[in-house]
Design a protein around this motif. Sequence first.
Motif, PDB file in Angstrom:
ATOM      1  N   ASP A  85       0.792  -1.229   0.000  1.00 63.12           N
ATOM      2  CA  ASP A  85       0.000   0.000   0.000  1.00 63.12           C
ATOM      3  C   ASP A  85       0.826   1.281   0.000  1.00 63.12           C
ATOM      4  O   ASP A  85       0.258   2.374  -0.149  1.00 63.12           O
ATOM      5  CB  ASP A  85      -0.932   0.030   1.217  1.00 63.12           C
ATOM      6  CG  ASP A  85      -1.884  -1.153   1.234  1.00 63.12           C
ATOM      7  OD1 ASP A  85      -2.230  -1.647   0.147  1.00 63.12           O
ATOM      8  OD2 ASP A  85      -2.260  -1.581   2.336  1.00 63.12           O
ATOM      9  N   HIS A 116       0.316   6.572  -1.349  1.00 66.16           N
ATOM     10  CA  HIS A 116      -0.521   5.549  -0.719  1.00 66.16           C
ATOM     11  C   HIS A 116      -1.447   4.971  -1.774  1.00 66.16           C
ATOM     12  O   HIS A 116      -2.078   5.710  -2.538  1.00 66.16           O
ATOM     13  CB  HIS A 116      -1.351   6.122   0.429  1.00 66.16           C
ATOM     14  CG  HIS A 116      -2.205   5.091   1.100  1.00 66.16           C
ATOM     15  ND1 HIS A 116      -3.547   4.964   0.849  1.00 66.16           N
ATOM     16  CD2 HIS A 116      -1.881   4.108   1.994  1.00 66.16           C
ATOM     17  CE1 HIS A 116      -4.034   3.968   1.565  1.00 66.16           C
ATOM     18  NE2 HIS A 116      -3.049   3.432   2.266  1.00 66.16           N
ATOM     19  N   THR A 118      -4.618   2.371  -2.818  1.00 65.12           N
ATOM     20  CA  THR A 118      -5.817   1.636  -2.407  1.00 65.12           C
ATOM     21  C   THR A 118      -6.353   0.888  -3.612  1.00 65.12           C
ATOM     22  O   THR A 118      -6.514   1.468  -4.688  1.00 65.12           O
ATOM     23  CB  THR A 118      -6.899   2.585  -1.861  1.00 65.12           C
ATOM     24  OG1 THR A 118      -6.360   3.349  -0.780  1.00 65.12           O
ATOM     25  CG2 THR A 118      -8.104   1.802  -1.372  1.00 65.12           C
TER      26      THR A 118
END
Length: 240
Positions: A85, A116, A118
């Motif tokens: 991540d 980051h 996702t």
Amino acid sequence: MIKKLICLAPLALLVQLTVQAQNVSLYGVVPNVQIDGKLTGRLDYFFQTGSEIIFLEHTGGDKRNAAEMLTLDLSGGVNFDAGPDWNFAFSLVARRRQPFTEMAGKEIRPWQQVTHITRFGKYRLRNRLRTEQRFVQRQDDDDFEFDLRLRYRLSLDFPLEGERLDDREFYLNTSAEWLVTPTRERFIFYSNPRGYAGLGYRFNEKSKLETGPELRNRNISEEGSEEYIWYWRLTWVKTI
């Protein structure tokens, strides 16, 4: 619904900036070539060269050819995956500004960034924050000036066929970005939003090509004059 809104955000930014465009508009291309490879299991290296080239300037009702290379870049750096991540990257950019004019200058730009990631299904959402230390010599023999610039980018990419990107398949990559230079006065007023929508094609695991429009906007005077730059980006990535 959330996925669609994230995907459409950069396109909405492009449309909004276009509607407001009523001052100086520039049109050009941004070709880039990137070579990358692995150093260890989680550590990659990359080298990149590219430029920004303007072909046309539109001010009010006047148009004129304005063929000029604004920048010529050479950069290198490393990427580190800290788990699935998080990604960290560091690079050094050497830039020649207006290289073929009498106003040629230089820029040295180290930068650091954290991303980051996702994932939901085939969609990959990335939040990226980059800090840049810009040492700019506006013309040869001038002193270097220093600026700190911050860049935040929200991007979404996904394959157009199936749940994963395979060889000989297309993908979409969209992003919205905001750039500020806090070392300058009124840095919020002179901030620089950008929107991009790119269509990519993966030839194989070692080669891909991506292209699409990018729109940049900035205020250029206290009286409210604005500059809009339409670029067509073309990026080829080769993995060794």
